[in-house]
Write a protein that holds these residues in place. Sequence first.
Motif, PDB file in Angstrom:
ATOM      1  N   LEU A 183       0.852  -1.147   0.146  1.00 46.32           N
ATOM      2  CA  LEU A 183      -0.105   0.026   0.042  1.00 46.32           C
ATOM      3  C   LEU A 183       0.905   1.171   0.057  1.00 46.32           C
ATOM      4  CD1 LEU A 183      -2.916   1.272   0.039  1.00 46.32           C
ATOM      5  CD2 LEU A 183      -2.572   0.885   2.651  1.00 46.32           C
ATOM      6  N   GLY A 184       1.908   1.023   0.819  1.00 48.91           N
ATOM      7  CA  GLY A 184       2.801   2.455   0.684  1.00 48.91           C
ATOM      8  C   GLY A 184       3.591   2.598  -0.646  1.00 48.91           C
ATOM      9  N   VAL A 185       3.985   1.566  -1.179  1.00 47.01           N
ATOM     10  CA  VAL A 185       4.504   1.454  -2.429  1.00 47.01           C
ATOM     11  C   VAL A 185       3.695   2.167  -3.489  1.00 47.01           C
ATOM     12  CG1 VAL A 185       5.757   0.307  -4.303  1.00 47.01           C
ATOM     13  CG2 VAL A 185       6.359  -0.083  -2.032  1.00 47.01           C
ATOM     14  N   GLY A 186       2.353   1.457  -3.425  1.00 50.82           N
ATOM     15  CA  GLY A 186       1.639   1.879  -4.619  1.00 50.82           C
ATOM     16  C   GLY A 186       1.067   3.377  -4.412  1.00 50.82           C
ATOM     17  N   SER A 187       1.051   3.754  -2.903  1.00 52.13           N
ATOM     18  CA  SER A 187       0.602   5.310  -2.764  1.00 52.13           C
ATOM     19  C   SER A 187       1.841   6.224  -3.156  1.00 52.13           C
ATOM     20  CB  SER A 187       0.330   5.431  -1.331  1.00 52.13           C
ATOM     21  OG  SER A 187      -0.801   4.808  -0.887  1.00 52.13           O
ATOM     22  N   GLY A 188       2.995   5.751  -3.002  1.00 58.18           N
ATOM     23  CA  GLY A 188       3.846   6.753  -3.419  1.00 58.18           C
ATOM     24  C   GLY A 188       4.217   6.664  -5.000  1.00 58.18           C
ATOM     25  N   LEU A 189       4.040   5.753  -5.569  1.00 59.92           N
ATOM     26  CA  LEU A 189       4.091   5.761  -7.019  1.00 59.92           C
ATOM     27  C   LEU A 189       2.985   6.636  -7.670  1.00 59.92           C
ATOM     28  CD1 LEU A 189       5.229   4.462  -9.583  1.00 59.92           C
ATOM     29  CD2 LEU A 189       3.870   2.577  -9.427  1.00 59.92           C
ATOM     30  N   GLN A 190       1.766   6.590  -6.994  1.00 62.13           N
ATOM     31  CA  GLN A 190       0.493   7.220  -7.705  1.00 62.13           C
ATOM     32  C   GLN A 190       0.869   8.676  -7.193  1.00 62.13           C
ATOM     33  OE1 GLN A 190      -3.118   6.126  -6.150  1.00 62.13           O
ATOM     34  NE2 GLN A 190      -4.217   8.118  -6.727  1.00 62.13           N
ATOM     35  N   LEU A 191       1.479   9.161  -6.280  1.00 67.50           N
ATOM     36  CA  LEU A 191       1.825  10.468  -5.872  1.00 67.50           C
ATOM     37  C   LEU A 191       2.941  11.056  -6.627  1.00 67.50           C
ATOM     38  CD1 LEU A 191       1.373  10.655  -1.954  1.00 67.50           C
ATOM     39  CD2 LEU A 191      -0.233  11.662  -3.695  1.00 67.50           C
ATOM     40  N   ALA A 192       4.158  10.186  -7.104  1.00 66.51           N
ATOM     41  CA  ALA A 192       5.023  10.527  -7.940  1.00 66.51           C
ATOM     42  C   ALA A 192       4.456  10.788  -9.325  1.00 66.51           C
ATOM     43  CB  ALA A 192       5.944   9.522  -7.869  1.00 66.51           C
ATOM     44  N   LEU A 193       3.735  10.002  -9.917  1.00 71.93           N
ATOM     45  CA  LEU A 193       2.977  10.183 -11.338  1.00 71.93           C
ATOM     46  C   LEU A 193       2.149  11.461 -11.143  1.00 71.93           C
ATOM     47  CD1 LEU A 193       1.783   6.565 -12.156  1.00 71.93           C
ATOM     48  CD2 LEU A 193       3.448   8.112 -13.339  1.00 71.93           C
ATOM     49  N   LEU A 194       1.481  11.770 -10.197  1.00 73.00           N
ATOM     50  CA  LEU A 194       0.425  12.887 -10.271  1.00 73.00           C
ATOM     51  C   LEU A 194       1.629  14.334  -9.925  1.00 73.00           C
ATOM     52  CD1 LEU A 194      -2.145  14.402  -9.485  1.00 73.00           C
ATOM     53  CD2 LEU A 194      -1.565  13.958  -7.235  1.00 73.00           C
ATOM     54  N   ALA A 195       2.598  14.274  -9.380  1.00 76.30           N
ATOM     55  CA  ALA A 195       3.510  15.322  -9.240  1.00 76.30           C
ATOM     56  C   ALA A 195       4.283  15.446 -10.656  1.00 76.30           C
ATOM     57  CB  ALA A 195       4.411  14.990  -7.986  1.00 76.30           C
TER      58      ALA A 195
ATOM     59  N   MET B  35      -8.524  21.125 -18.049  1.00 74.00           N
ATOM     60  CA  MET B  35      -9.098  19.852 -18.129  1.00 74.00           C
ATOM     61  C   MET B  35      -7.979  18.920 -17.750  1.00 74.00           C
ATOM     62  SD  MET B  35     -10.290  18.016 -21.593  1.00 74.00           S
ATOM     63  CE  MET B  35      -8.851  17.846 -22.229  1.00 74.00           C
ATOM     64  N   TRP B  36      -6.865  18.914 -18.060  1.00 74.74           N
ATOM     65  CA  TRP B  36      -6.020  17.699 -17.914  1.00 74.74           C
ATOM     66  C   TRP B  36      -5.460  18.132 -16.473  1.00 74.74           C
ATOM     67  CZ3 TRP B  36      -5.422  13.514 -20.155  1.00 74.74           C
ATOM     68  CH2 TRP B  36      -5.776  13.700 -21.471  1.00 74.74           C
ATOM     69  N   ALA B  37      -5.451  19.288 -15.879  1.00 73.42           N
ATOM     70  CA  ALA B  37      -5.244  19.454 -14.385  1.00 73.42           C
ATOM     71  C   ALA B  37      -6.291  18.605 -13.759  1.00 73.42           C
ATOM     72  CB  ALA B  37      -5.195  20.914 -14.201  1.00 73.42           C
ATOM     73  N   ALA B  38      -7.300  18.567 -14.021  1.00 69.87           N
ATOM     74  CA  ALA B  38      -8.330  17.879 -13.469  1.00 69.87           C
ATOM     75  C   ALA B  38      -8.253  16.351 -13.525  1.00 69.87           C
ATOM     76  CB  ALA B  38      -9.701  18.303 -13.721  1.00 69.87           C
ATOM     77  N   ILE B  39      -7.893  15.837 -14.752  1.00 73.38           N
ATOM     78  CA  ILE B  39      -8.234  14.481 -15.058  1.00 73.38           C
ATOM     79  C   ILE B  39      -6.805  13.871 -14.301  1.00 73.38           C
ATOM     80  CG2 ILE B  39      -7.450  12.952 -17.130  1.00 73.38           C
ATOM     81  CD1 ILE B  39      -9.019  14.740 -18.799  1.00 73.38           C
ATOM     82  N   VAL B  40      -5.605  14.549 -14.169  1.00 72.22           N
ATOM     83  CA  VAL B  40      -4.561  13.776 -13.681  1.00 72.22           C
ATOM     84  C   VAL B  40      -4.841  13.450 -12.223  1.00 72.22           C
ATOM     85  CG1 VAL B  40      -2.922  14.936 -15.160  1.00 72.22           C
ATOM     86  CG2 VAL B  40      -3.168  15.965 -12.740  1.00 72.22           C
ATOM     87  N   PHE B  41      -5.859  13.960 -11.726  1.00 76.03           N
ATOM     88  CA  PHE B  41      -6.310  13.705 -10.193  1.00 76.03           C
ATOM     89  C   PHE B  41      -6.903  12.152  -9.897  1.00 76.03           C
ATOM     90  CE2 PHE B  41      -4.931  18.038  -9.469  1.00 76.03           C
ATOM     91  CZ  PHE B  41      -4.155  17.790  -8.097  1.00 76.03           C
ATOM     92  N   VAL B  42      -7.124  11.725 -11.274  1.00 76.97           N
ATOM     93  CA  VAL B  42      -7.965  10.370 -11.045  1.00 76.97           C
ATOM     94  C   VAL B  42      -6.872   9.326 -11.166  1.00 76.97           C
ATOM     95  CG1 VAL B  42      -9.384   8.887 -12.571  1.00 76.97           C
ATOM     96  CG2 VAL B  42      -9.797  11.359 -12.419  1.00 76.97           C
ATOM     97  N   ASN B  43      -6.611   8.591  -9.812  1.00 76.94           N
ATOM     98  CA  ASN B  43      -5.599   7.675  -9.566  1.00 76.94           C
ATOM     99  C   ASN B  43      -4.523   7.322 -10.590  1.00 76.94           C
ATOM    100  OD1 ASN B  43      -7.216   6.758  -7.449  1.00 76.94           O
ATOM    101  ND2 ASN B  43      -8.564   5.758  -8.274  1.00 76.94           N
TER     102      ASN B  43
END
Length: 70
Positions: free
Chosen positions: A16-28, A48-56
């Motif tokens: 869960l920690g690795v997955g969360s970290g990866l998701q946050l890194a992709l978002l950033a 529009m893309w700024a809103a879309i990137v927040f989807v997991n």
Amino acid sequence: MSRRWNELTERQRWALGVGSGLQLALLAAALIDLRRRPAAEIRGSKRMWAAIVFVNFAGPLAYFTLARRR
């Protein structure tokens, strides 16, 4: 079925920690790239893309594969 953090095994917590970290890194990475890239190099609007990137995971992956012009 939802579990509490203390009910998870060590392996589940680590995953869960690795997955969360990866998701946050992709978002950033997507948000930084979106901010730095000129609007002419993006398909669609930046807002529009700024809103879309927040989807997991799907949002940042869609941005990197579909939004950026080469």
